[in-house]
Enzyme design. Structure first.
Site, PDB file in Angstrom:
ATOM      1  CD  GLU A  86      -2.401   1.502   2.477  1.00 56.82           C
ATOM      2  OE1 GLU A  86      -2.821   0.703   3.323  1.00 56.82           O
ATOM      3  OE2 GLU A  86      -2.270   2.729   2.674  1.00 56.82           O
ATOM      4  CB  CYS A 113      -2.856   5.482   3.792  1.00 58.73           C
ATOM      5  SG  CYS A 113      -3.482   4.497   5.141  1.00 58.73           S
TER       6      CYS A 113
END
Lengths: 507, 507
Positions: free
Chosen positions: B246, B283
Site C-alpha cells: 500500500e 493513507c
C-alpha cells in the site's frame, strides 16, 4: 516492415498457407483503443449480456466444429479425436462460465449496514468485485482451443466483464483466425459493444500489448523464460498490473511399494499413456515418476519400457518445441547418472517428429538437470529406497500437480505424501494420472512458482477471480449502487452484516 | 557491526532510550528458520487454535492498554486519545478475524462429486484455500498499532494460518517491543507452535527477510519508492512471491456546486479536520479537493483557510517524514500556478514540527507535481469550472478512495462522479471524509497502482485472502482430507456440486 504469418504443417515442416501479416503498432493501438472504449459499456451491460455472450460463443464454436477440427489437426498434428474432445471442453467451459455469471456468488457481494461499533458509529458499506479492465490473453501452443483464442482465459475474462485482446500463438494462426471469427460472430449476435474482442499476431505486438497502459492484466501459458520476459515488461510499466503465468511443471508421481506389487502392468500402461498422449505436450504431463527399487519395481519399469519402445514417433507442435525436446532430452541422456531404458520410433522426413523416451535414475542421484520440465514425450523414472524418498521429494520444485499411487492400507505413507505434495502443488491426485483437467467448480490448476506465480487457478470457475477487483461504496445513495448491492436484490448469494445469505428458493 | 535501535521523541528529536540492536543476519536466519519450522504444525492445528490465538492476542493487548498508549504517545507524538482509539480498533480487528476463522466461508470450500460430464466421467474434486506459508509484515510508521506489529496484516496472516515475521518500524521500536510481547504471550497462552511469531529490526534485516526463500508473501505499507525497492528484491528471487504494497494515495474529493452552496462552513470544518487529523499522516488523507470557482466556493475556501491559519503545529512521526513534508510542500508553494491560502503555526525547537498548509490552484492548471501524495497536514484545493472537472479527474492517478459531496438532487453529477471514481479507486464515499476506515466485512482498502498493486484489501475481513492459496484433492481417500472437505462436515458455507450451501441452523 511487416512479416507474414504462416500456417505450417508440423508433419512436413512446410508452410501450407499464409494467413496474414503481423500486427503493426498502429493497428495494435487501434485494437487496444477499441477494447478500452468498450470496457465501460460492457461493464454497464451487466451480467445478463455476459451470460448471453458466453452461450453464443459456445454455439458459434459448436457450429464450426468440423472446420475447426480439420484446420486444427492440419496445423498442430494433434489427432481429430483429441481436438474434438478439446472443442467439447471449450464449448462446455464457455457455458459453465455463463452459469457462474448468472449464479453471481463470484461477485462476493457484501453489505454492512450502518450501525454502532466498538469504534463508534459505522457507515453503510457495500462491496463487490468489478471488472479489472481490458485483459491481454496469450494463446498457448499446446491447446489450440481450450487454452487459446476461445479458451479458459478468454471466457473467464469475458465472464468478469473485461474486454479481451488475444495474442495469437504462431503455431496455429489459421485455427486462431477461425475461432476468433466464432467469438466476434457471437459478440455481434448478442449486441456486445464493438471492441470487446480483439486479436493481434506477432512477438513485437505481444510485447507492446503487455506494455500498453490500457491493458489491466495479462494471462500467459508458456515457458518460464517467456513468462520472465513478460514479467520484465510489466515491472517496467509505470503502473504494474497482475500477471497470471502458467510456466513450468514437473508433475511428480510417487508409486508406493504396495501399488507396485499389486498392479505393475496397469500402472505402466497408465504412465506411458499419460507421458506420450498429445505428444507429451501437456502442462500436467508426469515428468518424474518415483518407483521403488528392487524386483517388483523392475517389473513395472520393464513393462513401461516395452510400451515406449513400441511407441510411434510423436509429431510436435512446432520447430522450436521439437528442437528443444531433442536438445534437452539428449542432454539428459548424456548425464552419467541416467540410463535410457526405452526409446520409441522416430519417423524420417522434414517434420517435427521426435522419439518418445523413458529414462531412469537413482532417486538419491537426482540433480537439477532432471528437475526441469522437458516438453514432449519423455519421463524420468527415479528408483527409490524407502528411506531416500522424503529427501528427494523435498528437493523438487513446485508443480501444478502431485500424484500418489498407493494401496488402501498404506495409510501412513499416503498421509505423509499428501502433506508433502500439498505444500508444493495445486492439485494432489490419488490413483489417477494428472493429465486431463476437468473444468468444474472445485478444479485447481496452478501452484507455487514456477508452476504459476499466483494464488489463483486458470482452469475451473474460480479463474474468473483473476480479472476482478473489489470496490466498496460508502453511504451511497441507492440510485448509484449496482443492482446486486441494492437491499431488495436477493437472487445471488450475499454476505449481509456478516452472515452469508443464499438466494430465496425459486427467487 | 551492529547498530543500536533508538527510541526517539519526535517533540524534541532526541533519543529517549536505546531498545536493542539491529537484527544480525545469523539471528534473522534463526527467526525465519523457526517460522518455517512452525508452519506445518500451525496449519495442522487448524481453525480452533487460530481463533483462540486471535482472541488471546486481543486480550493481551487490552491488558497492556495503558502502557501501550503511554509508550506509543511518547514515541510517535500521536495523542493518547488517538492511540486509545487505535488500540480499540486493533483489539476489535483481532477478535473479528477470530470470527472469520470460525465462520469458515473464507476457505472457499468446494466439492464436486464424481459423475458424468460432457467430457466423460469426472473425478471427485475437493478444493479449499490453505495457508501460503511464512509471511513478512512491514510495520507502518503512521499506525503504530493497527498497521504495525499487532495490526491488520499480522492478524489476517495468523487467521490464514501463516507464521508471521514482522519488520519493526524504526519510528516506534519501544511500542513494537511492547506489542510483540503481547503477541508472544498470547501464543504461549494458547500453546501455538514456537516460531509462529518473530520480529526483526533494521533495514538490512528487512531486505534479507524479503529475499529469504522460506518467506512466501510480503505485506508493506509505506512509500512508493520503498515499495518499488522491495518489489525489485522479489523480482530477483528465484521464486517470486506475492507482494501486497500500500504505497501512495491522493484521495481526491469533489464538492459539487450544490453542496458548496448549501453547507460551506460544515464542509470546510470536515475538510480541515480530515486533512490535519493525526498530523495529516493517514493513507486516506484527502490531498486534492475540487471546489467550484466563484463566490460560493470562495466562502468555503475562506472558512477552511481561517481554520488552517489557526491550526497548531503538527509534530510528525520522524525526521524523514518531517523533512520530506517541508521539501515537498515548499516545492509546491514554488509553483507559479499555486497560491498559499493558509499556513498554520510552526513551533520552535528541535522536534519534528511542521506548519499545516492549504494551497490553491485552478483545476485546469493542475500539473504532475500537485498529483503526488504529500504526507502531512497539507492539501491542495483545485477550483473548477463545471466543464473542466471531468478532464481534470481523468488525469488523476488511482487512489485508495474517491469522495463526493453533493446535494441529493444532483443525480446526474453523482452518477458521473461515481463512474469516474469507481474506475480509479477502491472505495467511493458520499458525504463523508475518507479518513477513518472501519474494520468490517464489506470494507475495501486498496485500489489500482500506485495506491496498491493488488486485487485485495488490507483492511477488513477479506484481507485474509492474501495469505491463502488453493489446493484441490482429486479422488482422495477421506482420511487425508481436511475436515472441512469431508462429506459429513456441514458447519461452514461450502459449494457442493455447484450450489452454495450455508451451515445448518444450530449445526
Amino acid at each position: 516492415m511487416t512479416s507474414t504469418v504462416e500456417s505450417i504443417d508440423p508433419r512436413t515442416g512446410r508452410t501450407v498457407e499464409s494467413v496474414g501479416t503481423e500486427t503493426s503498432s498502429a493497428d495494435l493501438e487501434a485494437i487496444v483503443g477499441r477494447a478500452e472504449a468498450a470496457a465501460p459499456a460492457f461493464e454497464a451491460a451487466g451480467r445478463r449480456l455476459r451470460a448471453r455472450l458466453l452461450r453464443a460463443v459456445a454455439d458459434q464454436l459448436e457450429s464450426r466444429r468440423s472446420a475447426v477440427i480439420q484446420v486444427g489437426a492440419r496445423e498442430t498434428a494433434l489427432t481429430e479425436a483429441r481436438l474434438g474432445g478439446e472443442l467439447t471442453r471449450t464449448v462446455y467451459q464457455a457455458r459453465l462460465f455463463a452459469d457462474v455469471v448468472e449464479e453471481g456468488g463470484y461477485l462476493e457481494a457484501t453489505i454492512d449496514h450502518a450501525g454502532d461499533t466498538p469504534m463508534g458509529s459505522g457507515p453503510d458499506l457495500r462491496r463487490m468485485l468489478v471488472p479489472i479492465g481490458p485483459v491481454a490473453v496469450f494463446g498457448a501452443s499446446n491447446f489450440p482451443l481450450a487454452f487459446s483464442v476461445p479458451g479458459g482465459d478468454t471466457v473467464s475474462a469475458l465472464a468478469a466483464g473485461c474486454p479481451v485482446v488475444v495474442k495469437a500463438h504462431p503455431s496455429h494462426p489459421a485455427t486462431s483466425l477461425l475461432t476468433f471469427e466464432a467469438l466476434t460472430a457471437a459478440a455481434q449476435e448478442v449486441g456486445a459493444p464493438d471492441g470487446v474482442l480483439g486479436m493481434v499476431f506477432g512477438q513485437q505486438a505481444g510485447a507492446d500489448l503487455v506494455a500498453h497502459p490500457a491493458i489491466r492484466a495479462v494471462s500467459f501459458t508458456g515457458s518460464q523464460s517467456g513468462g520472465r520476459a513478460l514479467l520484465e515488461i510489466i515491472n517496467a510499466r509505470s503502473q504494474p498490473i497482475p500477471f497470471y503465468g502458467e510456466l513450468s511443471s514437473l508433475n511428480p508421481v510417487v508409486i508406493t511399494a504396495g501399488a507396485t506389487a499389486a498392479r505393475p502392468q496397469q500402472l505402466a500402461e497408465g504412465l506411458v499413456a499419460s507421458v506420450t498422449g498429445s505428444g507429451g505436450q501437456l502442462c500436467t504431463k508426469p515428468g518424474l515418476i518415483f518407483v521403488p527399487s528392487g524386483a517388483e519395481g523392475d517389473v513395472l519399469v520393464e513393462h513401461a519400457a516395452q510400451l515406449v519402445n513400441e511407441a510411434p514417433a510423436a509429431t510436435l507442435l512446432n520447430q522450436r518445441i521439437s528442437e528443444a525436446y531433442d536438445e534437452i532430452s539428449s542432454d539428459l541422456e548424456g548425464l552419467s547418472s541416467l540410463t535410457v531404458v526405452a526409446r520409441g520410433c522416430r519417423a524420417d522426413g522434414d517434420g517435427f517428429d521426435v522419439a518418445p523416451k523413458l529414462l531412469q535414475v537413482k532417486a538419491s542421484d537426482l540433480q537439477d538437470e532432471e528437475l526441469e520440465e522437458c516438453f514432449g514425450p519423455v519421463a524420468v523414472i527415479a528408483r527409490y529406497e524407502a528411506e531416500d524418498l522424503s529427501r528427494a521429494l523435498d528437493g523438487l520444485p513446485a508443480s501444478l500437480t502431485g500424484t500418489i499411487h498407493a494401496e488402501t492400507d498404506e495409510t501412513a505413507t499416503i498421509q505423509s505424501l499428501t502433506s508433502t505434495f500439498k505444500g508444493k502443488s495445486g492439485r494432489v491426485l490419488y490413483d489417477g494420472w494428472p493429465t486431463g483437467v476437468l473444468v468444474s467448480w472445485a478444479q485447481q490448476h496452478g501452484g507455487p512458482w514456477p508452476s504459476t506465480n499466483t494464488l489463483h487457478t486458470s482452469v475451473g470457475t474460480s479463474a474468473v477471480r483473476r480479472f476482478l477487483r473489489p470496490v466498496t461504496w460508502q453511504n451511497a445513495p441507492a440510485a448509484v449502487l449496482p443492482e446486486e448491492l441494492q437491499d431488495s436484490f436477493e437472487s445471488i448469494p450475499r454476505r449481509v452484516d456478516g452472515t452469508l445469505v443464499t438466494p430465496r428458493q425459486g427467487g
